[in-house]
Design a protein around this motif. Structure first.
Motif, mmCIF file in Angstrom:
data_model
loop_
_atom_site.group_PDB
_atom_site.id
_atom_site.type_symbol
_atom_site.label_atom_id
_atom_site.label_comp_id
_atom_site.label_asym_id
_atom_site.label_seq_id
_atom_site.Cartn_x
_atom_site.Cartn_y
_atom_site.Cartn_z
ATOM 1 N N LEU A 73 0.821 -1.215 0.000
ATOM 2 C CA LEU A 73 0.000 0.000 0.000
ATOM 3 C C LEU A 73 0.855 1.265 0.000
ATOM 4 O O LEU A 73 0.559 2.222 -0.731
ATOM 5 C CB LEU A 73 -0.947 -0.002 1.200
ATOM 6 C CG LEU A 73 -2.063 -1.044 1.167
ATOM 7 C CD1 LEU A 73 -2.854 -1.026 2.469
ATOM 8 C CD2 LEU A 73 -2.973 -0.815 -0.017
ATOM 9 N N THR A 76 2.673 1.463 -3.505
ATOM 10 C CA THR A 76 1.733 1.758 -4.582
ATOM 11 C C THR A 76 1.210 3.183 -4.489
ATOM 12 O O THR A 76 1.069 3.862 -5.513
ATOM 13 C CB THR A 76 0.583 0.737 -4.568
ATOM 14 O OG1 THR A 76 1.134 -0.572 -4.690
ATOM 15 C CG2 THR A 76 -0.368 0.971 -5.713
ATOM 16 N N THR A 77 0.953 3.647 -3.288
ATOM 17 C CA THR A 77 0.485 5.028 -3.120
ATOM 18 C C THR A 77 1.531 6.022 -3.606
ATOM 19 O O THR A 77 1.215 6.985 -4.317
ATOM 20 C CB THR A 77 0.142 5.294 -1.641
ATOM 21 O OG1 THR A 77 -0.852 4.366 -1.233
ATOM 22 C CG2 THR A 77 -0.350 6.712 -1.440
ATOM 23 N N GLY A 81 1.243 8.426 -6.909
ATOM 24 C CA GLY A 81 1.485 9.861 -6.741
ATOM 25 C C GLY A 81 2.520 10.384 -7.726
ATOM 26 O O GLY A 81 2.351 11.460 -8.313
#
Length: 117
Positions: A73, A76-77, A81
């Motif tokens: 998470l 991937t975030t 971005g």
């Protein structure tokens, strides 16, 4: 909680591999999507795929945790971005470059109609 457990790898691997190397791939993905006038929302599924590939490479090359949910998470975030940033930068450059009589730059990420503001 240990940083290695949170990231699924060491902070050095996270910074150098995920942010720098895979981040470059995410940047190029956002650039390619904007260059071909694709919708911005397409950065999300490509970012998820890039995050999955990153998690596998961290596991295979550096002995990181393959099934680290928090690592996935976080990675991937950040990758999404980076893709969104690249998308917006490229979109702003293309709008001003292709329609110079209509738009002018207002910074790295924006543009506006000429004569307004």
């Amino acid at each position: 909680m240990d940083q290695n457990a949170l990231l699924g790898s060491s902070p050095l691997v996270f910074l150098l591999f995920t942010v720098v190397m895979v981040g470059w791939a995410a940047f190029m993905t956002g650039n390619a999507l904007a260059s071909t006038w694709r919708p911005m929302i397409q950065t999300v599924p490509y970012g998820i795929l890039t995050g999955l590939a990153n998690r596998f490479f961290v596991f295979a090359l550096f002995g990181g945790e393959l099934l680290s949910v928090t690592g996935f998470l976080i990675d991937t975030t950040i990758l999404i971005g980076i893709s969104l940033l690249a998308y917006r930068m490229t979109q702003a450059r293309k709008m001003v470059g292709q329609y110079p009589w209509l738009y002018e730059r207002t910074g790295l990420l924006g543009w506006r109609e000429k004569g307004k503001g």
